[in-house]
Enzyme design. Structure first.
Site, mmCIF file in Angstrom:
data_model
loop_
_atom_site.group_PDB
_atom_site.id
_atom_site.type_symbol
_atom_site.label_atom_id
_atom_site.label_comp_id
_atom_site.label_asym_id
_atom_site.label_seq_id
_atom_site.Cartn_x
_atom_site.Cartn_y
_atom_site.Cartn_z
ATOM 1 N N SER A 69 0.853 -1.185 0.000
ATOM 2 C CA SER A 69 0.000 0.000 0.000
ATOM 3 C C SER A 69 0.887 1.231 0.000
ATOM 4 O O SER A 69 2.112 1.121 0.099
ATOM 5 C CB SER A 69 -0.930 0.000 1.212
ATOM 6 O OG SER A 69 -0.178 0.043 2.382
ATOM 7 N N GLY B 65 1.815 3.010 -2.301
ATOM 8 C CA GLY B 65 2.758 3.090 -3.418
ATOM 9 C C GLY B 65 4.032 2.274 -3.249
ATOM 10 O O GLY B 65 4.916 2.308 -4.114
ATOM 11 N N GLU C 73 -11.846 4.114 -4.918
ATOM 12 C CA GLU C 73 -10.905 4.931 -5.693
ATOM 13 C C GLU C 73 -11.218 4.806 -7.178
ATOM 14 O O GLU C 73 -11.296 3.698 -7.705
ATOM 15 C CB GLU C 73 -9.468 4.468 -5.450
ATOM 16 C CG GLU C 73 -9.003 4.644 -4.022
ATOM 17 C CD GLU C 73 -7.556 4.165 -3.830
ATOM 18 O OE1 GLU C 73 -6.782 4.145 -4.801
ATOM 19 O OE2 GLU C 73 -7.227 3.802 -2.694
ATOM 20 N N GLU D 150 -9.375 0.860 -7.003
ATOM 21 C CA GLU D 150 -9.400 -0.089 -5.882
ATOM 22 C C GLU D 150 -10.359 0.413 -4.817
ATOM 23 O O GLU D 150 -10.935 1.483 -4.951
ATOM 24 C CB GLU D 150 -8.001 -0.359 -5.333
ATOM 25 C CG GLU D 150 -7.209 0.865 -4.988
ATOM 26 C CD GLU D 150 -5.929 0.533 -4.211
ATOM 27 O OE1 GLU D 150 -5.510 -0.633 -4.159
ATOM 28 O OE2 GLU D 150 -5.359 1.466 -3.639
ATOM 29 N N ASP E 93 -7.377 7.224 3.546
ATOM 30 C CA ASP E 93 -6.489 8.324 3.953
ATOM 31 C C ASP E 93 -6.882 9.664 3.325
ATOM 32 O O ASP E 93 -6.895 10.688 4.006
ATOM 33 C CB ASP E 93 -5.004 7.984 3.721
ATOM 34 C CG ASP E 93 -4.681 7.505 2.317
ATOM 35 O OD1 ASP E 93 -5.567 7.528 1.440
ATOM 36 O OD2 ASP E 93 -3.519 7.112 2.084
ATOM 37 N N THR E 94 -7.285 9.647 2.054
ATOM 38 C CA THR E 94 -7.669 10.922 1.425
ATOM 39 C C THR E 94 -8.921 11.519 2.085
ATOM 40 O O THR E 94 -9.197 12.697 1.947
ATOM 41 C CB THR E 94 -7.948 10.740 -0.087
ATOM 42 O OG1 THR E 94 -9.032 9.816 -0.242
ATOM 43 C CG2 THR E 94 -6.721 10.204 -0.823
ATOM 44 N N ARG F 250 3.921 9.092 6.994
ATOM 45 C CA ARG F 250 3.001 10.198 7.278
ATOM 46 C C ARG F 250 2.988 10.447 8.779
ATOM 47 O O ARG F 250 2.702 9.550 9.561
ATOM 48 C CB ARG F 250 1.620 9.808 6.780
ATOM 49 C CG ARG F 250 0.723 10.963 6.489
ATOM 50 C CD ARG F 250 -0.656 10.497 6.083
ATOM 51 N NE ARG F 250 -0.659 9.697 4.877
ATOM 52 C CZ ARG F 250 -1.454 8.628 4.686
ATOM 53 N NH1 ARG F 250 -2.297 8.244 5.603
ATOM 54 N NH2 ARG F 250 -1.405 7.966 3.550
HETATM 55 N N1 LIG Z 1 -3.094 1.907 -13.963
HETATM 56 C C1 LIG Z 1 -2.744 3.113 -13.526
HETATM 57 N N2 LIG Z 1 -2.618 4.139 -14.396
HETATM 58 C C2 LIG Z 1 -2.235 5.365 -13.962
HETATM 59 N N3 LIG Z 1 -1.984 5.668 -12.681
HETATM 60 C C3 LIG Z 1 -2.100 4.688 -11.766
HETATM 61 C C4 LIG Z 1 -2.491 3.361 -12.144
HETATM 62 N N4 LIG Z 1 -2.516 2.603 -11.026
HETATM 63 C C5 LIG Z 1 -2.174 3.410 -10.014
HETATM 64 N N5 LIG Z 1 -1.916 4.659 -10.443
HETATM 65 C C6 LIG Z 1 -1.547 5.807 -9.597
HETATM 66 O O1 LIG Z 1 -0.895 5.345 -8.428
HETATM 67 C C7 LIG Z 1 -1.692 5.619 -7.266
HETATM 68 C C8 LIG Z 1 -1.580 4.484 -6.266
HETATM 69 O O2 LIG Z 1 -2.067 3.290 -6.849
HETATM 70 P P1 LIG Z 1 -2.877 2.255 -5.977
HETATM 71 O O3 LIG Z 1 -4.004 2.950 -5.329
HETATM 72 O O4 LIG Z 1 -3.166 1.082 -6.815
HETATM 73 O O5 LIG Z 1 -1.733 1.874 -4.945
HETATM 74 P P2 LIG Z 1 -1.735 1.614 -3.400
HETATM 75 O O6 LIG Z 1 -0.319 1.407 -3.045
HETATM 76 O O7 LIG Z 1 -2.710 0.543 -3.125
HETATM 77 O O8 LIG Z 1 -2.222 2.916 -2.772
HETATM 78 P P3 LIG Z 1 -3.024 3.102 -1.400
HETATM 79 O O9 LIG Z 1 -3.074 1.796 -0.696
HETATM 80 O O10 LIG Z 1 -2.219 4.145 -0.688
HETATM 81 O O11 LIG Z 1 -4.354 3.603 -1.859
HETATM 82 C C9 LIG Z 1 -3.094 5.815 -7.803
HETATM 83 O O12 LIG Z 1 -3.869 6.578 -6.901
HETATM 84 C C10 LIG Z 1 -2.789 6.539 -9.119
HETATM 85 O O13 LIG Z 1 -2.454 7.883 -8.894
HETATM 86 MG MG LIG Z 2 -4.865 3.454 -3.728
#
Ligand SMILES: Nc1ncnc2c1ncn2[C@@H]1O[C@H](COP(=O)(O)OP(=O)(O)OP(=O)(O)O)[C@@H](O)[C@H]1O
Ligand SMILES: [Mg+2]
Length: 386
Positions: free
Chosen positions: A152, A154, A259, A271, A278-279, A356
């Site tokens: 998570s 990123g 999201e 997702e 968080d947002t 954070r």
């Molecule tokens: N397929 C995609 N195309 C373009 N941007 C993307 C894509 N997948 C993810 N992103 C960007 O990366 C961000 C994080 O992706 P994602 O929500 O899948 O990851 P995460 O690590 O699960 O984040 P979190 O758990 O913090 O919500 C997205 O909010 C978006 O800005």
């Molecule tokens: Mg996300």
């Protein structure tokens, strides 16, 4: 005994801290659990435990000992298969053990959304080895987005721009995954105009949506959010359709963070968190009931009035740049001198790069002004090594 119910929180970060505070206001006995001591929610819970929540025996032993009325996962990294068994034995998992299990890794939720429900998502493929991954990336085309199945904020995520990036993207994914496991998802890169979180509350009485929250992500982690986000009526309608479909499929009661990517002519499901997002910290200043208050009301079965925007608002998280065992946060007085500004200081015991540590929240007559106030307040905050 004055407590109405006993709530056990699995994961005790800043979002869980707000959930505990809201539960306590309603007379709930609260227990915070995390894998490290002094986690934010532990500061405000009635008691706390430090266990490895991925260890199914440790998780079961604690739950059987405490016998909570409500088990509320706050993070994804939990032995969710054990939660499924505990639910079968009569424990209540919020929203459901299956929702926790499906959202624990990217595969379960993506297959549910895209393959079972037919919701629009980025094209994707899964891969277990470097060769499979390289083939998947070539099939997807460049740029593509690579993510470990379990991560998570990123972590382990990268944009693979060409053939030359393949090895590096694979390395990032292997090092950033939460569990030592080689599987990754390769996604089509979506050129969206904006992205939103649609907070969605499920109760026995029905489903309600919060006004959309716009946000900006950097390196896969949020750096700014605001509410409401301006979008067209058809984008909002499509977003609600997607959010309703995915939350209905996950079931149970509680608040979900859906999201979505808004592209010129299409809304994509990205997702969903079966819990506060968080947002959505911005809702602490922008709604009549925050996402945390809504989650707690929903899981306790208490009435939820019409969700209203109290004021346009914005949030800006403060992230640490270095790893420090002892640190101080300064600038709170200057930050709070910015009109209609609030702070939440999480009280995490140590800093780590990208972690954070606090959030600046601001309300104003317009989103633009709220965003500028939150930015100004954040600019006053400083982490210093102690
Ligand atoms: N397929 C995609 N195309 C373009 N941007 C993307 C894509 N997948 C993810 N992103 C960007 O990366 C961000 C994080 O992706 P994602 O929500 O899948 O990851 P995460 O690590 O699960 O984040 P979190 O758990 O913090 O919500 C997205 O909010 C978006 O800005
Ligand atoms: Mg996300």
């Amino acid at each position: 005994m004055f407590h109405t119910k006993k709530l056990l929180l699995l994961g005790s970060g800043e979002l869980g801290k707000e959930v505990i505070l809201e539960a306590q206001r309603l007379g709930v006995e609260t227990i915070a659990v995390d894998r490290y001591a002094d986690a934010p929610a532990m500061h405000v819970a009635d008691r706390s435990y430090v266990i490895d929540m991925l260890d199914k025996q440790a998780l079961r032993a604690l739950i059987v000992r405490e016998k909570p009325d409500l088990i509320v996962p706050e993070i994804e990294a939990i032995a969710t298969a054990e939660l499924v068994k505990l639910e079968e034995e009569g424990f209540t998992i919020i929203p459901t053990a299956r929702a926790a299990q499906l959202t624990m890794d990217r595969e379960g939720i993506r297959r549910l959304a895209a393959e079972t429900l037919g919701l629009p998502t980025a094209k994707y493929r899964f891969a277990d080895t470097y060769d499979e991954f390289a083939e998947a990336a070539r099939a997807m085309g460049f740029p593509c987005v690579v993510k470990p199945l379990m991560s998570s904020s990123g972590k382990g995520q990268s944009v693979c721009r060409s053939e030359a990036d393949l090895a590096e993207s694979w390395r990032i994914a292997m090092e950033g995954g939460r569990v030592q496991q080689g599987r990754v998802i390769v996604e089509e890169f979506i050129r969206f105009e904006s992205e939103i979180t649609l907070l969605t509350v499920r109760t026995a009485q029905g489903t309600q949506f919060c006004p959309p929250i716009g946000h900006i992500q950097q390196g896969g982690d949020y750096i700014e959010s605001w509410q409401p986000h301006e979008m067209t009526a058809s984008q909002l309608e499509e977003s609600r359709r997607i959010a309703l479909a995915i939350t209905d499929a996950l079931g149970g009661v509680g608040l979900f963070g859906v999201e979505l990517f808004l592209a010129e002519d299409k809304v994509y499901f990205s997702e969903v968190s079966p819990r506060p997002h968080d947002t959505g910290l911005v809702t602490l200043v922008s709604q009549n009931l925050s996402e945390f208050a809504l989650h707690v009301r929903a899981i306790l079965g208490l009435p939820i009035p019409e969700i209203k925007l109290a004021s346009p608002g914005a949030s800006r998280p403060l992230k640490a740049l270095e790893a420090w065992d002892d640190y101080r946060l300064s600038g709170a007085a200057e930050a709070l001198a910015v009109p209609d500004t609030q702070l939440r200081v999480f009280g995490k015991p140590v800093t780590k790069p990208g972690r954070r540590m606090a959030v600046a929240l601001a309300a104003a007559d317009t989103v633009l002004e709220a965003r500028s106030r939150a930015a100004e307040a954040l600019g006053k905050l400083k982490l210093e090594r102690d």
